[in-house]
Design a protein around this motif. Sequence first.
Motif, PDB file in Angstrom:
ATOM      1  N   ALA A  29       0.837  -1.207   0.000  1.00 34.86           N
ATOM      2  CA  ALA A  29       0.000   0.000   0.000  1.00 34.86           C
ATOM      3  C   ALA A  29       0.869   1.253   0.000  1.00 34.86           C
ATOM      4  O   ALA A  29       0.572   2.237  -0.691  1.00 34.86           O
ATOM      5  CB  ALA A  29      -0.938  -0.005   1.200  1.00 34.86           C
ATOM      6  N   LYS A  30       1.928   1.237   0.781  1.00 30.28           N
ATOM      7  CA  LYS A  30       2.851   2.373   0.776  1.00 30.28           C
ATOM      8  C   LYS A  30       3.546   2.490  -0.578  1.00 30.28           C
ATOM      9  O   LYS A  30       3.703   3.596  -1.120  1.00 30.28           O
ATOM     10  CB  LYS A  30       3.897   2.209   1.879  1.00 30.28           C
ATOM     11  CG  LYS A  30       3.352   2.345   3.290  1.00 30.28           C
ATOM     12  CD  LYS A  30       4.474   2.272   4.315  1.00 30.28           C
ATOM     13  CE  LYS A  30       3.963   2.525   5.719  1.00 30.28           C
ATOM     14  NZ  LYS A  30       5.056   2.503   6.717  1.00 30.28           N
ATOM     15  N   HIS A  31       3.978   1.360  -1.119  1.00 26.71           N
ATOM     16  CA  HIS A  31       4.703   1.337  -2.390  1.00 26.71           C
ATOM     17  C   HIS A  31       3.895   1.981  -3.515  1.00 26.71           C
ATOM     18  O   HIS A  31       4.395   2.861  -4.222  1.00 26.71           O
ATOM     19  CB  HIS A  31       5.028  -0.125  -2.724  1.00 26.71           C
ATOM     20  CG  HIS A  31       5.827  -0.325  -3.963  1.00 26.71           C
ATOM     21  ND1 HIS A  31       7.206  -0.381  -3.971  1.00 26.71           N
ATOM     22  CD2 HIS A  31       5.449  -0.512  -5.251  1.00 26.71           C
ATOM     23  CE1 HIS A  31       7.630  -0.590  -5.201  1.00 26.71           C
ATOM     24  NE2 HIS A  31       6.587  -0.683  -5.993  1.00 26.71           N
ATOM     25  N   VAL A  32       2.632   1.545  -3.680  1.00 29.17           N
ATOM     26  CA  VAL A  32       1.837   2.080  -4.786  1.00 29.17           C
ATOM     27  C   VAL A  32       1.483   3.544  -4.548  1.00 29.17           C
ATOM     28  O   VAL A  32       1.343   4.322  -5.498  1.00 29.17           O
ATOM     29  CB  VAL A  32       0.569   1.246  -5.047  1.00 29.17           C
ATOM     30  CG1 VAL A  32       0.930  -0.184  -5.429  1.00 29.17           C
ATOM     31  CG2 VAL A  32      -0.391   1.267  -3.869  1.00 29.17           C
ATOM     32  N   THR A  33       1.344   3.933  -3.283  1.00 32.02           N
ATOM     33  CA  THR A  33       1.079   5.342  -2.981  1.00 32.02           C
ATOM     34  C   THR A  33       2.275   6.199  -3.326  1.00 32.02           C
ATOM     35  O   THR A  33       2.142   7.256  -3.964  1.00 32.02           O
ATOM     36  CB  THR A  33       0.716   5.519  -1.496  1.00 32.02           C
ATOM     37  OG1 THR A  33      -0.499   4.803  -1.221  1.00 32.02           O
ATOM     38  CG2 THR A  33       0.529   6.986  -1.142  1.00 32.02           C
ATOM     39  N   TRP A  34       3.463   5.772  -2.918  1.00 35.84           N
ATOM     40  CA  TRP A  34       4.669   6.545  -3.229  1.00 35.84           C
ATOM     41  C   TRP A  34       4.869   6.681  -4.736  1.00 35.84           C
ATOM     42  O   TRP A  34       5.244   7.742  -5.223  1.00 35.84           O
ATOM     43  CB  TRP A  34       5.890   5.874  -2.594  1.00 35.84           C
ATOM     44  CG  TRP A  34       5.973   6.065  -1.113  1.00 35.84           C
ATOM     45  CD1 TRP A  34       5.513   7.131  -0.390  1.00 35.84           C
ATOM     46  CD2 TRP A  34       6.540   5.163  -0.158  1.00 35.84           C
ATOM     47  NE1 TRP A  34       5.756   6.952   0.953  1.00 35.84           N
ATOM     48  CE2 TRP A  34       6.382   5.757   1.126  1.00 35.84           C
ATOM     49  CE3 TRP A  34       7.165   3.920  -0.250  1.00 35.84           C
ATOM     50  CZ2 TRP A  34       6.840   5.143   2.292  1.00 35.84           C
ATOM     51  CZ3 TRP A  34       7.613   3.308   0.914  1.00 35.84           C
ATOM     52  CH2 TRP A  34       7.448   3.908   2.161  1.00 35.84           C
ATOM     53  N   GLY A 197      11.763   1.017  -1.910  1.00 35.69           N
ATOM     54  CA  GLY A 197      12.309   2.246  -1.364  1.00 35.69           C
ATOM     55  C   GLY A 197      11.391   2.737  -0.261  1.00 35.69           C
ATOM     56  O   GLY A 197      10.228   2.342  -0.187  1.00 35.69           O
ATOM     57  N   ILE A 198      11.919   3.569   0.629  1.00 35.92           N
ATOM     58  CA  ILE A 198      11.086   4.146   1.672  1.00 35.92           C
ATOM     59  C   ILE A 198      11.300   5.648   1.728  1.00 35.92           C
ATOM     60  O   ILE A 198      12.274   6.181   1.174  1.00 35.92           O
ATOM     61  CB  ILE A 198      11.334   3.506   3.055  1.00 35.92           C
ATOM     62  CG1 ILE A 198      12.763   3.791   3.544  1.00 35.92           C
ATOM     63  CG2 ILE A 198      11.078   2.024   3.013  1.00 35.92           C
ATOM     64  CD1 ILE A 198      12.982   3.307   4.973  1.00 35.92           C
ATOM     65  N   ASP A 199      10.392   6.309   2.409  1.00 33.62           N
ATOM     66  CA  ASP A 199      10.386   7.772   2.455  1.00 33.62           C
ATOM     67  C   ASP A 199      11.151   8.254   3.679  1.00 33.62           C
ATOM     68  O   ASP A 199      10.662   8.177   4.799  1.00 33.62           O
ATOM     69  CB  ASP A 199       8.937   8.270   2.490  1.00 33.62           C
ATOM     70  CG  ASP A 199       8.836   9.771   2.349  1.00 33.62           C
ATOM     71  OD1 ASP A 199       9.885  10.431   2.234  1.00 33.62           O
ATOM     72  OD2 ASP A 199       7.705  10.287   2.354  1.00 33.62           O
ATOM     73  N   PHE A 200      12.361   8.765   3.447  1.00 33.10           N
ATOM     74  CA  PHE A 200      13.160   9.278   4.558  1.00 33.10           C
ATOM     75  C   PHE A 200      12.734  10.683   4.964  1.00 33.10           C
ATOM     76  O   PHE A 200      13.160  11.182   6.012  1.00 33.10           O
ATOM     77  CB  PHE A 200      14.646   9.297   4.185  1.00 33.10           C
ATOM     78  CG  PHE A 200      15.190   7.947   3.828  1.00 33.10           C
ATOM     79  CD1 PHE A 200      14.992   6.857   4.665  1.00 33.10           C
ATOM     80  CD2 PHE A 200      15.887   7.750   2.650  1.00 33.10           C
ATOM     81  CE1 PHE A 200      15.483   5.603   4.340  1.00 33.10           C
ATOM     82  CE2 PHE A 200      16.387   6.510   2.315  1.00 33.10           C
ATOM     83  CZ  PHE A 200      16.188   5.426   3.163  1.00 33.10           C
ATOM     84  N   THR A 309      10.557  -8.671  -0.405  1.00 27.89           N
ATOM     85  CA  THR A 309      11.503  -8.026   0.497  1.00 27.89           C
ATOM     86  C   THR A 309      10.649  -7.339   1.551  1.00 27.89           C
ATOM     87  O   THR A 309       9.895  -6.420   1.231  1.00 27.89           O
ATOM     88  CB  THR A 309      12.381  -6.992  -0.228  1.00 27.89           C
ATOM     89  OG1 THR A 309      13.109  -7.639  -1.276  1.00 27.89           O
ATOM     90  CG2 THR A 309      13.378  -6.375   0.747  1.00 27.89           C
ATOM     91  N   PRO A 310      10.722  -7.773   2.803  1.00 31.48           N
ATOM     92  CA  PRO A 310       9.804  -7.240   3.814  1.00 31.48           C
ATOM     93  C   PRO A 310      10.104  -5.788   4.150  1.00 31.48           C
ATOM     94  O   PRO A 310      11.213  -5.460   4.590  1.00 31.48           O
ATOM     95  CB  PRO A 310      10.034  -8.157   5.013  1.00 31.48           C
ATOM     96  CG  PRO A 310      11.388  -8.748   4.791  1.00 31.48           C
ATOM     97  CD  PRO A 310      11.568  -8.840   3.312  1.00 31.48           C
ATOM     98  N   LEU A 311       9.108  -4.934   3.972  1.00 29.61           N
ATOM     99  CA  LEU A 311       9.288  -3.513   4.254  1.00 29.61           C
ATOM    100  C   LEU A 311       9.565  -3.288   5.733  1.00 29.61           C
ATOM    101  O   LEU A 311      10.295  -2.369   6.102  1.00 29.61           O
ATOM    102  CB  LEU A 311       8.052  -2.718   3.822  1.00 29.61           C
ATOM    103  CG  LEU A 311       8.180  -1.195   3.876  1.00 29.61           C
ATOM    104  CD1 LEU A 311       9.246  -0.711   2.904  1.00 29.61           C
ATOM    105  CD2 LEU A 311       6.848  -0.524   3.578  1.00 29.61           C
TER     106      LEU A 311
END
Length: 413
Positions: A29-34, A197-200, A309-311
Amino acid sequence: MCCSSLFFKSTTMIRVVRIIDRLNIGGPAKHVTWLSAGLDPARFETTLITGTVPEGEGDMSYFAHEAGIHPIVINEMSREIGPRDLIVVARILRELWRIKPHIIHTHKAKAGAVGRVAAFFYKWLHPGRCYVVHTYHGHIFHSYYSAAKTRLFVLIERMLARFATDRIITISEQQRREIGEEFGVGSADQHRVIPLGIDFAESPRADGNLRREFGLAEDAVLIGIVGRLCEVKNHELFLEAAALFLKDISTSRPYFVIIGDGHLRDGLEQRTRELGISEQVIFTGFRRDANALYDELDLVALTSLNEGTPLTVIEGMSRGRSVVATEVGGVVDILGGREKQEGALTIWEHGVTVPSRDAIAFAQGLKYLIERPELRREMGARGQAFVHGRLSKERLVREIEGLYVELVEEDSA
């Protein structure tokens, strides 16, 4: 007719339709939103299509709304396969016909199936050129269903890859080998590895302090696991390992924090009572501030049977936390170099892995790091540097943009 090179090199938008089955609590859910919010608005126009979240899974639609993304919701789209999927395919096809995308990008198994079937008919019926991309966040080729059902799903995925997919994205090299080589889904030239990827830029803030919230001492050791309480996450292994660890420890007893919720919660709470560890296990339920709670944990655990790959591991590492995890999916691709083997434990730069389903080994892994606080800190610092250097949201968005441009300009060269 096919679009010309001049068309795609002009300022005309590249239209992207992104499809996911549901925006439930978790990394996808985070991935597709980003991705939906992050693509260059001067070049890309994105529409997100999703289904509904079943009761008990935890709805993360708020994350998309806060990012300014308001998806088209197809109520009939759910996790399980059923007759209503014919309606889902028809509704997706109607949206594709209206939007006329250049890229159709599906995510996860269910949306990957219905979305690519709809895309197949759309490309057959529509005269313009369109490309189909599918991302495997994990896969359902083991640890989910019976052997017969799994064989059927592998066959379906092979057919979808052959007839309805231009590019397959896996999120780790280990996952690419597993899906592409072991299960034979897709050809080598279809596969691309694009890590998460994640949002820093986010500044996570906790709604409260876990130790104060649950009446614990300020120096209490917290071992945390973050994720939905469902079969594939295998929280029962976490509890069994906790029980073994608590019998073996000679220092103060740590607490085991389960962050998340799901349909297995009642059974897992009952299991803590059967194991005699209910006083040392904390169930927090779903938390919007879950990302901030990593700062309060001394160690992050993952007991999954199957992962992409576990977020949660990436998020924990980004907060400077070391990891004990089952060696599944792309876990080994983010734990850095392999340093040594100690019995069933594999020691990596950023944490420890153990064989899947092995509660004794998992308890040993927990003990190994809990008894070595300086090593935990060193692993956490190295993991944090790794994540910040290689796994940013911005890098993810750039790589996806590059793939889209490569596809649409490939046809016009």
